[in-house]
Design an enzyme around this catalytic site. Structure first.
Site, PDB file in Angstrom:
ATOM      1  N   THR A 121      -4.655  57.220  11.375  1.00  0.00           N
ATOM      2  CA  THR A 121      -4.503  57.264  12.837  1.00  0.00           C
ATOM      3  C   THR A 121      -3.867  55.987  13.391  1.00  0.00           C
ATOM      4  O   THR A 121      -3.107  56.041  14.358  1.00  0.00           O
ATOM      5  CB  THR A 121      -5.859  57.527  13.519  1.00  0.00           C
ATOM      6  OG1 THR A 121      -6.862  56.700  12.910  1.00  0.00           O
ATOM      7  CG2 THR A 121      -6.281  58.983  13.377  1.00  0.00           C
ATOM      8  N   LYS A 173       5.960 102.056  36.568  1.00  0.00           N
ATOM      9  CA  LYS A 173       6.787 100.891  36.246  1.00  0.00           C
ATOM     10  C   LYS A 173       7.823 100.685  37.336  1.00  0.00           C
ATOM     11  O   LYS A 173       8.462 101.640  37.775  1.00  0.00           O
ATOM     12  CB  LYS A 173       7.496 101.119  34.912  1.00  0.00           C
ATOM     13  CG  LYS A 173       8.261  99.912  34.422  1.00  0.00           C
ATOM     14  CD  LYS A 173       9.554 100.271  33.723  1.00  0.00           C
ATOM     15  CE  LYS A 173      10.634 100.733  34.676  1.00  0.00           C
ATOM     16  NZ  LYS A 173      11.960 100.866  34.060  1.00  0.00           N
ATOM     17  N   TYR A 193      15.845 107.654  32.727  1.00  0.00           N
ATOM     18  CA  TYR A 193      16.649 107.059  31.658  1.00  0.00           C
ATOM     19  C   TYR A 193      17.436 108.152  30.953  1.00  0.00           C
ATOM     20  O   TYR A 193      16.874 109.155  30.529  1.00  0.00           O
ATOM     21  CB  TYR A 193      15.682 106.376  30.679  1.00  0.00           C
ATOM     22  CG  TYR A 193      16.318 105.594  29.572  1.00  0.00           C
ATOM     23  CD1 TYR A 193      17.302 104.644  29.842  1.00  0.00           C
ATOM     24  CD2 TYR A 193      15.912 105.775  28.258  1.00  0.00           C
ATOM     25  CE1 TYR A 193      17.864 103.899  28.818  1.00  0.00           C
ATOM     26  CE2 TYR A 193      16.468 105.024  27.228  1.00  0.00           C
ATOM     27  CZ  TYR A 193      17.448 104.091  27.508  1.00  0.00           C
ATOM     28  OH  TYR A 193      17.985 103.363  26.490  1.00  0.00           O
ATOM     29  N   GLY A 239      -0.815  65.776  12.018  1.00  0.00           N
ATOM     30  CA  GLY A 239      -1.594  66.369  10.921  1.00  0.00           C
ATOM     31  C   GLY A 239      -0.997  67.701  10.497  1.00  0.00           C
ATOM     32  O   GLY A 239      -0.419  68.430  11.302  1.00  0.00           O
ATOM     33  N   TYR A 295      -5.318  63.503  21.442  1.00  0.00           N
ATOM     34  CA  TYR A 295      -5.107  64.289  20.216  1.00  0.00           C
ATOM     35  C   TYR A 295      -4.646  65.703  20.571  1.00  0.00           C
ATOM     36  O   TYR A 295      -5.264  66.361  21.417  1.00  0.00           O
ATOM     37  CB  TYR A 295      -6.422  64.348  19.411  1.00  0.00           C
ATOM     38  CG  TYR A 295      -6.880  62.950  19.011  1.00  0.00           C
ATOM     39  CD1 TYR A 295      -6.521  62.415  17.782  1.00  0.00           C
ATOM     40  CD2 TYR A 295      -7.605  62.156  19.896  1.00  0.00           C
ATOM     41  CE1 TYR A 295      -6.877  61.128  17.426  1.00  0.00           C
ATOM     42  CE2 TYR A 295      -7.977  60.862  19.563  1.00  0.00           C
ATOM     43  CZ  TYR A 295      -7.607  60.352  18.327  1.00  0.00           C
ATOM     44  OH  TYR A 295      -7.962  59.067  17.997  1.00  0.00           O
ATOM     45  N   ARG A 306      -5.747  73.676   7.028  1.00  0.00           N
ATOM     46  CA  ARG A 306      -6.880  74.607   7.091  1.00  0.00           C
ATOM     47  C   ARG A 306      -6.694  75.735   8.103  1.00  0.00           C
ATOM     48  O   ARG A 306      -7.451  76.696   8.102  1.00  0.00           O
ATOM     49  CB  ARG A 306      -8.168  73.829   7.401  1.00  0.00           C
ATOM     50  CG  ARG A 306      -8.720  73.139   6.168  1.00  0.00           C
ATOM     51  CD  ARG A 306      -9.963  72.362   6.478  1.00  0.00           C
ATOM     52  NE  ARG A 306      -9.661  71.083   7.107  1.00  0.00           N
ATOM     53  CZ  ARG A 306     -10.539  70.342   7.778  1.00  0.00           C
ATOM     54  NH1 ARG A 306     -11.778  70.768   7.930  1.00  0.00           N
ATOM     55  NH2 ARG A 306     -10.187  69.189   8.303  1.00  0.00           N
TER      56      ARG A 306
HETATM   57  C1  UD1 Z   1     -11.101  60.312  13.626  1.00  0.00           C
HETATM   58  C2  UD1 Z   1     -11.728  58.947  13.847  1.00  0.00           C
HETATM   59  C3  UD1 Z   1     -13.257  59.073  13.884  1.00  0.00           C
HETATM   60  C4  UD1 Z   1     -13.653  60.066  14.958  1.00  0.00           C
HETATM   61  C5  UD1 Z   1     -12.952  61.390  14.758  1.00  0.00           C
HETATM   62  C6  UD1 Z   1     -13.208  62.296  15.929  1.00  0.00           C
HETATM   63  C7  UD1 Z   1     -10.190  57.419  12.758  1.00  0.00           C
HETATM   64  C8  UD1 Z   1      -9.960  56.558  11.573  1.00  0.00           C
HETATM   65  N1  UD1 Z   1     -11.331  58.082  12.775  1.00  0.00           N
HETATM   66  O1  UD1 Z   1     -11.532  60.725  12.330  1.00  0.00           O
HETATM   67  O2  UD1 Z   1     -13.847  57.831  14.146  1.00  0.00           O
HETATM   68  O3  UD1 Z   1     -15.056  60.246  14.940  1.00  0.00           O
HETATM   69  O4  UD1 Z   1     -11.531  61.201  14.663  1.00  0.00           O
HETATM   70  O5  UD1 Z   1     -12.711  63.574  15.667  1.00  0.00           O
HETATM   71  O6  UD1 Z   1      -9.364  57.462  13.644  1.00  0.00           O
HETATM   72  N2  UD1 Z   1      -3.319  62.080  12.688  1.00  0.00           N
HETATM   73  C9  UD1 Z   1      -1.973  61.823  12.710  1.00  0.00           C
HETATM   74  N3  UD1 Z   1      -1.430  61.019  11.758  1.00  0.00           N
HETATM   75  C10 UD1 Z   1      -2.170  60.457  10.775  1.00  0.00           C
HETATM   76  C11 UD1 Z   1      -3.542  60.741  10.751  1.00  0.00           C
HETATM   77  C12 UD1 Z   1      -4.092  61.544  11.726  1.00  0.00           C
HETATM   78  O7  UD1 Z   1      -1.260  62.307  13.597  1.00  0.00           O
HETATM   79  O8  UD1 Z   1      -1.589  59.746   9.939  1.00  0.00           O
HETATM   80  C13 UD1 Z   1      -3.895  62.948  13.715  1.00  0.00           C
HETATM   81  C14 UD1 Z   1      -4.453  64.220  13.092  1.00  0.00           C
HETATM   82  O9  UD1 Z   1      -3.501  65.258  13.189  1.00  0.00           O
HETATM   83  C15 UD1 Z   1      -5.636  64.516  13.952  1.00  0.00           C
HETATM   84  C16 UD1 Z   1      -6.092  63.155  14.464  1.00  0.00           C
HETATM   85  O10 UD1 Z   1      -5.010  62.283  14.264  1.00  0.00           O
HETATM   86  O11 UD1 Z   1      -5.279  65.266  15.072  1.00  0.00           O
HETATM   87  C17 UD1 Z   1      -7.362  62.656  13.821  1.00  0.00           C
HETATM   88  O12 UD1 Z   1      -7.121  62.427  12.464  1.00  0.00           O
HETATM   89  P1  UD1 Z   1      -8.195  62.756  11.362  1.00  0.00           P
HETATM   90  O13 UD1 Z   1      -7.642  62.330  10.051  1.00  0.00           O
HETATM   91  O14 UD1 Z   1      -8.657  64.147  11.500  1.00  0.00           O
HETATM   92  O15 UD1 Z   1      -9.354  61.748  11.759  1.00  0.00           O
HETATM   93  P2  UD1 Z   1     -10.901  61.945  11.494  1.00  0.00           P
HETATM   94  O16 UD1 Z   1     -11.155  61.699  10.079  1.00  0.00           O
HETATM   95  O17 UD1 Z   1     -11.359  63.214  12.070  1.00  0.00           O
END
Ligand code: UD1
Ligand code: CA
Length: 469
Positions: free
Chosen positions: A89, A358, A394, A11, A110, A15
């Site tokens: 994900t 020191k 020094y 990600g 994560y 933010r």
């Molecule tokens: C995800 C879950 C949701 C859960 C929530 C908990 C899915 C579809 N949904 O939602 O059910 O309640 O986490 O916090 O999985 N990431 C990648 N590559 C991507 C997309 C995401 O590495 O292509 C990483 C993001 O950096 C992040 C994590 O996966 O760390 C979660 O992704 P995010 O898009 O925030 O999922 P949520 O919508 O929060």
């Protein structure tokens, strides 16, 4: 059977509004990703795979840095794979899966969920042995999370994302934490079927749950320890929130071990603290790195301790800064003392206000009670360092040593120009600038000789003033 972890960290972290990749922001003094890797390691994960995105190079550089404290996995290094576009994900997990043998067990973690415990990961691994396992949580306010769908018999049938959920499903309070585990072979099969025909046009990892249910695979659920354990970080507000959750958890654990904290809400530990019995820490202290405090140690308010070891009964008074220092038993340090790396105090040493030390050792019972700089010095037992003493270590190019023998007395406001040695039992008269070694038991006086007395100075000054008027 080998356990592989896939840690999602692709990600963008927009933010966070930071030049630092999100997963390298620190919680409890340690990058979030470092915490997740440590928990995976402790839980027995054999091979970690990191899915990286925009800031892949910075994260790889961190992994390669010996000082980062990245855990060493039995299987060797941490594998990284880049997900060029964040398509969801499921897509992220698919980047790492081809590397993983079919018979392995896969745990999805994560990089921005830093407080996940080794115990929960272990339970997840155990629960996934016969099928698929999820970590879920009951929340009063489930908004933003995927909801767990169950049939009339209570069996899990799927996960619906908030954006896709109808009002009935939104009322479900059991939420998906995102943590999941299953066999690689099955995950590969299910993930190949996941499509992105949803509101976000993303490939949802959560869709594998319904696919598992329709294959009649057992879906086990592990409850998270607390909401904090599975809280994700997307912005500085959440980062601080997770930090507080960790601090609170650490404080309670230490209090249970017998640490007396004046206020656990005003205590910050960014490292490891080992304590003896009856250790008291007043408010506003920050402890970093490896800290050991012996029985009865008392730390006054607003102190910073980094990589410090203090013996039994030692007291550190308010507003002292100790970094890379050790002290024996019954020392008195501060208020307003500064011990820098390599400061080593033997038992019963007294360091008072505005004393900086020191790379020096002070022998048993020695004192520097006020306003002194001691650098690169070796000081014997029962030495008295007066107010304003400076070791001039020094010359602008090199550092030099000062040696002071036992029972020596260094008068106030003296400068010891290193390299120089003061013999045992010697005296240095106040205000001296010492450039040559002083023999044992001798007295050295090195200051402008003779005090001039001008009698009746006051009235002469007044006359002078009258003349000017
Ligand atoms: C995800 C879950 C949701 C859960 C929530 C908990 C899915 C579809 N949904 O939602 O059910 O309640 O986490 O916090 O999985 N990431 C990648 N590559 C991507 C997309 C995401 O590495 O292509 C990483 C993001 O950096 C992040 C994590 O996966 O760390 C979660 O992704 P995010 O898009 O925030 O999922 P949520 O919508 O929060
Ligand atoms: Ca999220």
């Amino acid at each position: 059977m080998k356990v592989h972890a896939i840690i999602l960290a692709a990600g963008q972290g927009t933010r966070m509004k930071s030049a630092l990749p999100k997963v390298l922001h620190r919680v409890g003094g340690r990058p979030m990703l470092g915490r997740v890797l440590a928990a995976a390691h402790e839980a027995g994960v054999d091979v970690p795979h990191l899915v990286l995105g925009h800031s892949a190079e910075q994260v790889r550089a961190w992994l390669a840095d010996d000082a980062a404290g990245v855990p060493v996995f039995a299987s060797g290094g941490i594998r990284t794979v880049t997900q060029p576009q964040q398509l969801g994900t499921a897509h992220a997990v698919l980047q790492a899966l081809p590397e993983i043998p079919d018979n392995a067990l896969v745990v999805v973690l994560y990089g921005d969920v830093p407080l996940v415990s080794a115990a929960t990961i272990r339970q997840l691994i155990a629960a996934a042995q016969n099928g698929l396992a999820l970590v879920t949580l009951e929340l009063e306010a489930p908004q933003g999370y995927g909801r767990i769908l169950r049939d009339a018999g209570g069996r899990v049938t799927g996960i619906v994302e908030e954006k896709e959920a109808n009002s009935e499903q939104r009322a479900i309070r059991e939420v998906n934490t995102g943590l999941l585990a299953g066999r690689a072979k099955r995950l590969k099969r299910w993930l190949s079927k996941v499509r992105n025909d949803n509101r976000k046009q993303e490939y949802y990892l959560t869709d594998v749950v319904a696919l598992a249910a329709s294959d009649a695979v057992e879906i086990a659920v592990v409850a998270a320890d607390s909401a904090g354990e599975v809280e994700g970080v997307n912005d500085p507000v959440q980062l601080a929130h997770v930090e507080r959750a960790l601090q609170k958890q650490q404080a309670v654990q230490l209090q249970r071990e017998g640490l007396y904290l004046a206020d656990p809400a005003r205590f910050d530990l960014r490292g490891d603290l080992k304590i003896g019995r009856d250790v008291h820490i007043d408010i506003g202290c920050v402890l970093e790195g490896a800290i050991e405090l012996g029985d009865g140690v008392v730390i006054g308010p607003y102190c910073l301790l980094r990589n410090v070891r203090l013996g039994k009964g030692t007291r550190v008074e308010a507003h002292s800064v100790l970094d890379g220092a050790t002290a024996g038993i019954d020392c008195r340090i501060g208020p307003f003392a500064r011990l820098r790396p390599g400061a080593q105090l033997a038992d019963g040493v007294w360091i008072g206000n505005f004393v900086e030390i020191k790379q020096s050792n002070l022998g048993e019972g020695s004192k520097a009670a006020h306003l002194a700089y001691i650098g690169d010095a070796s000081i014997g037992e029962r030495v008295n360092i007066g107010a304003g003493v400076i070791t001039c270590n020094y010359d602008g190019v090199d550092k030099y040593q000062t040696t002071i023998g036992a029972d020596a007395f260094i008068g106030s406001d003296s400068q010891l120009i290193a390299p120089v040695a003061i013999g045992a039992g010697a005296y240095v008269a106040a205000g001296s600038t010492i450039v040559e070694d002083v023999p044992q038991n001798a007295l050295a006086i090195a200051r402008a000789r003779g005090q001039k007395i001008v009698p009746d100075w006051r009235s002469r000054k007044k006359d002078h003033k009258k003349d000017r008027q």
